[in-house]
Write a protein that holds these residues in place. Sequence first.
Motif, PDB file in Angstrom:
ATOM      1  N   GLY A 178       0.821  -1.206   0.000  1.00  0.00           N
ATOM      2  CA  GLY A 178       0.000   0.000   0.000  1.00  0.00           C
ATOM      3  C   GLY A 178       0.853   1.253   0.000  1.00  0.00           C
ATOM      4  O   GLY A 178       2.076   1.212   0.129  1.00  0.00           O
ATOM      5  N   SER A 179       0.197   2.384  -0.172  1.00  0.00           N
ATOM      6  CA  SER A 179       0.878   3.681  -0.210  1.00  0.00           C
ATOM      7  C   SER A 179       0.382   4.565   0.920  1.00  0.00           C
ATOM      8  O   SER A 179      -0.103   5.677   0.710  1.00  0.00           O
ATOM      9  CB  SER A 179       0.647   4.359  -1.569  1.00  0.00           C
ATOM     10  OG  SER A 179       1.134   3.557  -2.618  1.00  0.00           O
ATOM     11  N   GLY A 180       0.496   4.042   2.122  1.00  0.00           N
ATOM     12  CA  GLY A 180       0.002   4.779   3.276  1.00  0.00           C
ATOM     13  C   GLY A 180       0.954   5.858   3.741  1.00  0.00           C
ATOM     14  O   GLY A 180       2.003   6.112   3.140  1.00  0.00           O
ATOM     15  N   ARG A 181       0.592   6.484   4.843  1.00  0.00           N
ATOM     16  CA  ARG A 181       1.404   7.566   5.388  1.00  0.00           C
ATOM     17  C   ARG A 181       2.813   7.056   5.705  1.00  0.00           C
ATOM     18  O   ARG A 181       2.989   5.985   6.261  1.00  0.00           O
ATOM     19  CB  ARG A 181       0.752   8.123   6.647  1.00  0.00           C
ATOM     20  CG  ARG A 181       1.579   9.201   7.348  1.00  0.00           C
ATOM     21  CD  ARG A 181       0.849   9.776   8.537  1.00  0.00           C
ATOM     22  NE  ARG A 181      -0.348  10.511   8.127  1.00  0.00           N
ATOM     23  CZ  ARG A 181      -1.136  11.167   8.985  1.00  0.00           C
ATOM     24  NH1 ARG A 181      -0.858  11.137  10.289  1.00  0.00           N
ATOM     25  NH2 ARG A 181      -2.192  11.806   8.549  1.00  0.00           N
ATOM     26  N   GLY A 182       3.806   7.869   5.344  1.00  0.00           N
ATOM     27  CA  GLY A 182       5.184   7.521   5.639  1.00  0.00           C
ATOM     28  C   GLY A 182       5.849   6.667   4.591  1.00  0.00           C
ATOM     29  O   GLY A 182       7.028   6.334   4.717  1.00  0.00           O
ATOM     30  N   SER A 183       5.141   6.305   3.537  1.00  0.00           N
ATOM     31  CA  SER A 183       5.719   5.456   2.498  1.00  0.00           C
ATOM     32  C   SER A 183       6.124   6.294   1.297  1.00  0.00           C
ATOM     33  O   SER A 183       5.541   7.348   1.021  1.00  0.00           O
ATOM     34  CB  SER A 183       4.726   4.381   2.058  1.00  0.00           C
ATOM     35  OG  SER A 183       3.650   4.959   1.344  1.00  0.00           O
ATOM     36  N   VAL A 184       7.141   5.811   0.571  1.00  0.00           N
ATOM     37  CA  VAL A 184       7.553   6.508  -0.641  1.00  0.00           C
ATOM     38  C   VAL A 184       6.473   6.408  -1.705  1.00  0.00           C
ATOM     39  O   VAL A 184       6.348   7.271  -2.568  1.00  0.00           O
ATOM     40  CB  VAL A 184       8.888   5.919  -1.156  1.00  0.00           C
ATOM     41  CG1 VAL A 184       8.700   4.487  -1.667  1.00  0.00           C
ATOM     42  CG2 VAL A 184       9.487   6.795  -2.235  1.00  0.00           C
ATOM     43  N   GLY A 185       5.636   5.366  -1.600  1.00  0.00           N
ATOM     44  CA  GLY A 185       4.536   5.221  -2.540  1.00  0.00           C
ATOM     45  C   GLY A 185       3.555   6.375  -2.473  1.00  0.00           C
ATOM     46  O   GLY A 185       2.916   6.708  -3.464  1.00  0.00           O
ATOM     47  N   ARG A 186       3.428   6.981  -1.297  1.00  0.00           N
ATOM     48  CA  ARG A 186       2.523   8.132  -1.153  1.00  0.00           C
ATOM     49  C   ARG A 186       3.021   9.314  -1.991  1.00  0.00           C
ATOM     50  O   ARG A 186       2.233  10.054  -2.572  1.00  0.00           O
ATOM     51  CB  ARG A 186       2.413   8.521   0.318  1.00  0.00           C
ATOM     52  CG  ARG A 186       1.262   9.477   0.621  1.00  0.00           C
ATOM     53  CD  ARG A 186       1.139   9.703   2.115  1.00  0.00           C
ATOM     54  NE  ARG A 186      -0.022  10.493   2.453  1.00  0.00           N
ATOM     55  CZ  ARG A 186      -1.230  10.008   2.674  1.00  0.00           C
ATOM     56  NH1 ARG A 186      -1.438   8.703   2.563  1.00  0.00           N
ATOM     57  NH2 ARG A 186      -2.239  10.785   2.977  1.00  0.00           N
ATOM     58  N   VAL A 187       4.345   9.480  -2.025  1.00  0.00           N
ATOM     59  CA  VAL A 187       4.931  10.539  -2.852  1.00  0.00           C
ATOM     60  C   VAL A 187       4.748  10.217  -4.330  1.00  0.00           C
ATOM     61  O   VAL A 187       4.351  11.070  -5.126  1.00  0.00           O
ATOM     62  CB  VAL A 187       6.428  10.710  -2.519  1.00  0.00           C
ATOM     63  CG1 VAL A 187       7.057  11.773  -3.420  1.00  0.00           C
ATOM     64  CG2 VAL A 187       6.619  11.073  -1.051  1.00  0.00           C
ATOM     65  N   LEU A 188       5.053   8.974  -4.698  1.00  0.00           N
ATOM     66  CA  LEU A 188       4.930   8.580  -6.096  1.00  0.00           C
ATOM     67  C   LEU A 188       3.493   8.627  -6.583  1.00  0.00           C
ATOM     68  O   LEU A 188       3.244   8.771  -7.787  1.00  0.00           O
ATOM     69  CB  LEU A 188       5.486   7.163  -6.285  1.00  0.00           C
ATOM     70  CG  LEU A 188       6.992   6.987  -6.090  1.00  0.00           C
ATOM     71  CD1 LEU A 188       7.369   5.508  -6.165  1.00  0.00           C
ATOM     72  CD2 LEU A 188       7.769   7.786  -7.126  1.00  0.00           C
ATOM     73  N   SER A 189       2.547   8.517  -5.671  1.00  0.00           N
ATOM     74  CA  SER A 189       1.128   8.510  -6.046  1.00  0.00           C
ATOM     75  C   SER A 189       0.537   9.905  -6.147  1.00  0.00           C
ATOM     76  O   SER A 189      -0.676  10.045  -6.355  1.00  0.00           O
ATOM     77  CB  SER A 189       0.327   7.694  -5.021  1.00  0.00           C
ATOM     78  OG  SER A 189       0.778   6.362  -4.965  1.00  0.00           O
ATOM     79  N   SER A 190       1.353  10.924  -6.016  1.00  0.00           N
ATOM     80  CA  SER A 190       0.843  12.292  -6.103  1.00  0.00           C
ATOM     81  C   SER A 190       0.291  12.559  -7.502  1.00  0.00           C
ATOM     82  O   SER A 190       0.744  11.976  -8.496  1.00  0.00           O
ATOM     83  CB  SER A 190       1.946  13.296  -5.783  1.00  0.00           C
ATOM     84  OG  SER A 190       2.994  13.218  -6.731  1.00  0.00           O
ATOM     85  N   ALA A 191      -0.682  13.441  -7.569  1.00  0.00           N
ATOM     86  CA  ALA A 191      -1.378  13.699  -8.831  1.00  0.00           C
ATOM     87  C   ALA A 191      -0.456  14.164  -9.956  1.00  0.00           C
ATOM     88  O   ALA A 191      -0.584  13.686 -11.101  1.00  0.00           O
ATOM     89  CB  ALA A 191      -2.493  14.717  -8.601  1.00  0.00           C
ATOM     90  N   PRO A 192       0.497  15.094  -9.710  1.00  0.00           N
ATOM     91  CA  PRO A 192       1.372  15.519 -10.818  1.00  0.00           C
ATOM     92  C   PRO A 192       2.203  14.384 -11.394  1.00  0.00           C
ATOM     93  O   PRO A 192       2.339  14.270 -12.617  1.00  0.00           O
ATOM     94  CB  PRO A 192       2.256  16.591 -10.165  1.00  0.00           C
ATOM     95  CG  PRO A 192       1.466  17.088  -8.999  1.00  0.00           C
ATOM     96  CD  PRO A 192       0.736  15.890  -8.487  1.00  0.00           C
ATOM     97  N   LEU A 193       2.772  13.537 -10.517  1.00  0.00           N
ATOM     98  CA  LEU A 193       3.577  12.430 -11.011  1.00  0.00           C
ATOM     99  C   LEU A 193       2.724  11.429 -11.780  1.00  0.00           C
ATOM    100  O   LEU A 193       3.141  10.904 -12.817  1.00  0.00           O
ATOM    101  CB  LEU A 193       4.287  11.731  -9.852  1.00  0.00           C
ATOM    102  CG  LEU A 193       5.469  12.475  -9.232  1.00  0.00           C
ATOM    103  CD1 LEU A 193       6.076  11.671  -8.091  1.00  0.00           C
ATOM    104  CD2 LEU A 193       6.541  12.765 -10.283  1.00  0.00           C
ATOM    105  N   ARG A 194       1.536  11.171 -11.287  1.00  0.00           N
ATOM    106  CA  ARG A 194       0.661  10.235 -11.990  1.00  0.00           C
ATOM    107  C   ARG A 194       0.256  10.775 -13.356  1.00  0.00           C
ATOM    108  O   ARG A 194       0.182  10.025 -14.339  1.00  0.00           O
ATOM    109  CB  ARG A 194      -0.566   9.931 -11.147  1.00  0.00           C
ATOM    110  CG  ARG A 194      -0.288   9.048  -9.941  1.00  0.00           C
ATOM    111  CD  ARG A 194      -1.530   8.873  -9.093  1.00  0.00           C
ATOM    112  NE  ARG A 194      -2.634   8.351  -9.876  1.00  0.00           N
ATOM    113  CZ  ARG A 194      -3.881   8.255  -9.429  1.00  0.00           C
ATOM    114  NH1 ARG A 194      -4.181   8.661  -8.200  1.00  0.00           N
ATOM    115  NH2 ARG A 194      -4.823   7.752 -10.190  1.00  0.00           N
ATOM    116  N   ALA A 195      -0.001  12.081 -13.442  1.00  0.00           N
ATOM    117  CA  ALA A 195      -0.369  12.677 -14.734  1.00  0.00           C
ATOM    118  C   ALA A 195       0.772  12.533 -15.734  1.00  0.00           C
ATOM    119  O   ALA A 195       0.550  12.186 -16.903  1.00  0.00           O
ATOM    120  CB  ALA A 195      -0.736  14.141 -14.545  1.00  0.00           C
ATOM    121  N   CYS A 196       2.001  12.792 -15.277  1.00  0.00           N
ATOM    122  CA  CYS A 196       3.162  12.633 -16.162  1.00  0.00           C
ATOM    123  C   CYS A 196       3.394  11.163 -16.491  1.00  0.00           C
ATOM    124  O   CYS A 196       3.773  10.821 -17.619  1.00  0.00           O
ATOM    125  CB  CYS A 196       4.400  13.227 -15.508  1.00  0.00           C
ATOM    126  SG  CYS A 196       4.354  15.026 -15.329  1.00  0.00           S
ATOM    127  N   GLY A 197       3.154  10.296 -15.509  1.00  0.00           N
ATOM    128  CA  GLY A 197       3.335   8.869 -15.739  1.00  0.00           C
ATOM    129  C   GLY A 197       2.398   8.335 -16.794  1.00  0.00           C
ATOM    130  O   GLY A 197       2.762   7.461 -17.592  1.00  0.00           O
TER     131      GLY A 197
END
Length: 399
Positions: free
Chosen positions: A297-316
């Motif tokens: 999961g991408s819960g609090r404190g995980s790097v996945g939470r950063v990677l799951s941010s809207a700007p990165l997902r849009a570029c992805g």
Amino acid sequence: MTVAGIGRERHRDAQAHGSGRGFRPDVEGLRAVALGMVLLFQAGAPVVRAGNIGVDVFFVISGFLITGLLVREAERTGRVSLRDFYARRVRRILPSAAAVVLATLLGAALLLPAERVSAIARDAVAASLQVANWWLLSFGHDALGEEVAHSPLKHYWTLAVEEQFYLVWPLLVLVVARRARAGRLRRDLTVALAVLSAASFAACVVLTARAGLFGYLSTVTRAWQFGAGGLLALAVPWIGARCAGGRGAVLLRSAGWAGAVVLALSAVVANRLPYPGGIALVPTLATVALIAAGTGGSGRGSVGRVLSSAPLRACGRLSYVWYLWHVPAAVLAVDVLGVTSWWAVLAVELAAVVPALLTARFVEGPLRFSPLVAASARRGLVLGVVTTALTLTAGLALA
């Protein structure tokens, strides 16, 4: 279909197959990170001296997602439909790739001298046939020389490597699926893929040292990176069972942050050893750690939470078509406008998001998700024949 709609369809059609818990927004964001490293490296940014590892990240992600898709189908049906698999690959890869090749040939014909157009047209033929990596290797030690370095289609070697790998891997999955006993499919596939990846990695180490560019461009020496992602996809249920909470979850979060740090350091530290070779194991395993961390999961404190941010997902979501466009845009800007500074080249690469958006909106979306094309594997394969014929004909005509 809108770009947002394309993104939603892509979520269901591709990434959901690679994990045990559905859509992986962190993997989508990781695509954007890989693209960013590639853009900075191609522009010559002094900070990112080894940004070519962004290609390694793409290879691992692809191995993870595609292996997950194949294994889930084999577990569900006891078989793998090669027609359906290749039809999906065609719809995903070829229309956008063909559109960029045709647009590049048109731009070259209008703006560049005849001899440059002829050279680019030959590159287009190789790109159309999915053999761009072997075409570059045919230049020998000059494969990254001036002519090829200024080719707007030089980056198609990565697509060629990927498609060549996926000519073989589904066949192996199919054979193992037919022979595996009940409940042993993942185990048997793990053994087969581990052997294949180990052989490829050994070839990578030896041939990078002895044969230079062959180690960099060859499918033989790059297959292990797809294999690393594939092995992770096979291990997802095992990871989920042992790292569901408590210390296991902490371990996954720690592995994710460690992978992020190692990947960042790998990108900013200049490669002083022949690449890929054994040193490529570092960013490859860092990418594996980042993806593995997201299985919890991408819960609090995980790097996945950063990677799951809207700007990165849009570029992805745009990473594939943006990757296709960034080199033609940069090369034509250098040749036609005389752009020389790295920041100006980077600006041009960033501006390539505009044709990327248009390609996603008017080419990728309508053809990939069209009910008419997607209704049968046969129509998807016909689409592949047509797009290949268009680019091949254009390339041969101008060559």
